[in-house]
Write an enzyme that holds these catalytic residues in place. Sequence first.
Site, PDB file in Angstrom:
ATOM      1  N   ASP A  64       0.675  -1.030   0.122  1.00  0.00           N
ATOM      2  CA  ASP A  64       0.152  -0.150  -0.010  1.00  0.00           C
ATOM      3  C   ASP A  64       0.888   1.233  -0.056  1.00  0.00           C
ATOM      4  O   ASP A  64       2.008   1.207   0.214  1.00  0.00           O
ATOM      5  CB  ASP A  64      -1.072  -0.121   1.208  1.00  0.00           C
ATOM      6  CG  ASP A  64      -0.248   0.304   2.434  1.00  0.00           C
ATOM      7  OD1 ASP A  64       0.871  -0.307   2.736  1.00  0.00           O
ATOM      8  OD2 ASP A  64      -1.032   0.482   3.447  1.00  0.00           O
ATOM      9  N   TYR A  66       3.105   4.748   0.710  1.00  0.00           N
ATOM     10  CA  TYR A  66       3.756   5.210   1.912  1.00  0.00           C
ATOM     11  C   TYR A  66       2.752   6.042   2.740  1.00  0.00           C
ATOM     12  O   TYR A  66       1.820   6.719   2.043  1.00  0.00           O
ATOM     13  CB  TYR A  66       4.982   6.147   1.336  1.00  0.00           C
ATOM     14  CG  TYR A  66       5.998   5.255   0.690  1.00  0.00           C
ATOM     15  CD1 TYR A  66       6.787   4.174   1.406  1.00  0.00           C
ATOM     16  CD2 TYR A  66       6.640   5.624  -0.611  1.00  0.00           C
ATOM     17  CE1 TYR A  66       7.618   3.451   0.934  1.00  0.00           C
ATOM     18  CE2 TYR A  66       7.407   4.891  -1.129  1.00  0.00           C
ATOM     19  CZ  TYR A  66       8.262   3.813  -0.546  1.00  0.00           C
ATOM     20  OH  TYR A  66       9.212   3.076  -0.973  1.00  0.00           O
ATOM     21  N   PHE A  77       6.951   2.086  -4.257  1.00  0.00           N
ATOM     22  CA  PHE A  77       8.313   2.059  -4.008  1.00  0.00           C
ATOM     23  C   PHE A  77       8.907   3.337  -4.178  1.00  0.00           C
ATOM     24  O   PHE A  77       9.952   3.961  -3.668  1.00  0.00           O
ATOM     25  CB  PHE A  77       8.985   0.978  -4.460  1.00  0.00           C
ATOM     26  CG  PHE A  77       8.980  -0.456  -4.135  1.00  0.00           C
ATOM     27  CD1 PHE A  77       9.208  -0.790  -2.570  1.00  0.00           C
ATOM     28  CD2 PHE A  77       8.166  -1.162  -4.963  1.00  0.00           C
ATOM     29  CE1 PHE A  77       8.958  -1.945  -2.295  1.00  0.00           C
ATOM     30  CE2 PHE A  77       7.869  -2.628  -4.529  1.00  0.00           C
ATOM     31  CZ  PHE A  77       8.343  -2.890  -3.094  1.00  0.00           C
ATOM     32  N   HIS A 186      11.090  -9.637   0.162  1.00  0.00           N
ATOM     33  CA  HIS A 186      10.845  -8.386   0.003  1.00  0.00           C
ATOM     34  C   HIS A 186      11.996  -7.447   0.191  1.00  0.00           C
ATOM     35  O   HIS A 186      12.832  -7.884   1.109  1.00  0.00           O
ATOM     36  CB  HIS A 186       9.968  -7.816   0.959  1.00  0.00           C
ATOM     37  CG  HIS A 186       9.088  -6.379   0.785  1.00  0.00           C
ATOM     38  ND1 HIS A 186       9.869  -5.442   1.263  1.00  0.00           N
ATOM     39  CD2 HIS A 186       8.029  -6.031   0.169  1.00  0.00           C
ATOM     40  CE1 HIS A 186       8.958  -4.387   0.734  1.00  0.00           C
ATOM     41  NE2 HIS A 186       7.753  -4.838   0.092  1.00  0.00           N
TER      42      HIS A 186
END
Length: 224
Positions: A64, A66, A77, A186
């Site tokens: 989701d 930031y 990202f 991740h």
Amino acid sequence: MSMIDNDWLPVMEQEFKKPYYRELYQFVNREYQTNTVFPPAQEIFSAFHMTPFQEVKVVIIGQDPYHNVGQAHGLCFSVRPEVEIPPSLVNIYQELHDDLGCKIPNNGYLVKWANQGVFMLNTVLTVRAHLANSHKGHGWEQFTDAAIRALAAEDRPLVFILWGSPAQKKAEMITNPKHLLIRSPHPSPLSAYRGFFGSKPFSRTNEYLKQNGLEPIDWQIEDV
């Protein structure tokens, strides 16, 4: 919410007509009216606007947006040029440097990737300020799954980069052997050392694109 108006619209328009989307729309509208929500409303669909459906070559799936002030602008990202680079993106840049020798830039603005066909999709497209995952479970997942399924159904070579277990769960939708799936832990500091570092997703992506007669991605983000 600004509507999708490029070639994603015929792909996604059935979703806009479904009951879950009407409820999602009402929920998101209410959240923007009563709370601080990111990204800005006009940037919710930035990933769709910046990377038209027929131009998608690579899919990167995030979770989701930031949730701190000024960070999110609709691409997973990525942060605005003036914002400090978040820890996961620091690790992405380190792997990019180790993999392809790219210089680590002074910003985290990844629009250059989106403009080359890298579809940078969060599975949830909005978030309340300072509350990660606060808009989880309200319908965005159904909407973004529809986008992933539409791409997976394309009979042309695509690369799906799946970092972390939530993204890797999307692999079951991607069954066409023409597509390349790149899976790893991740890039978060909590998991990057468990196999993200050294996974070489950027060179593997470019090799696959070149093998299929497609222009590789220029992954180097310039300084600002």
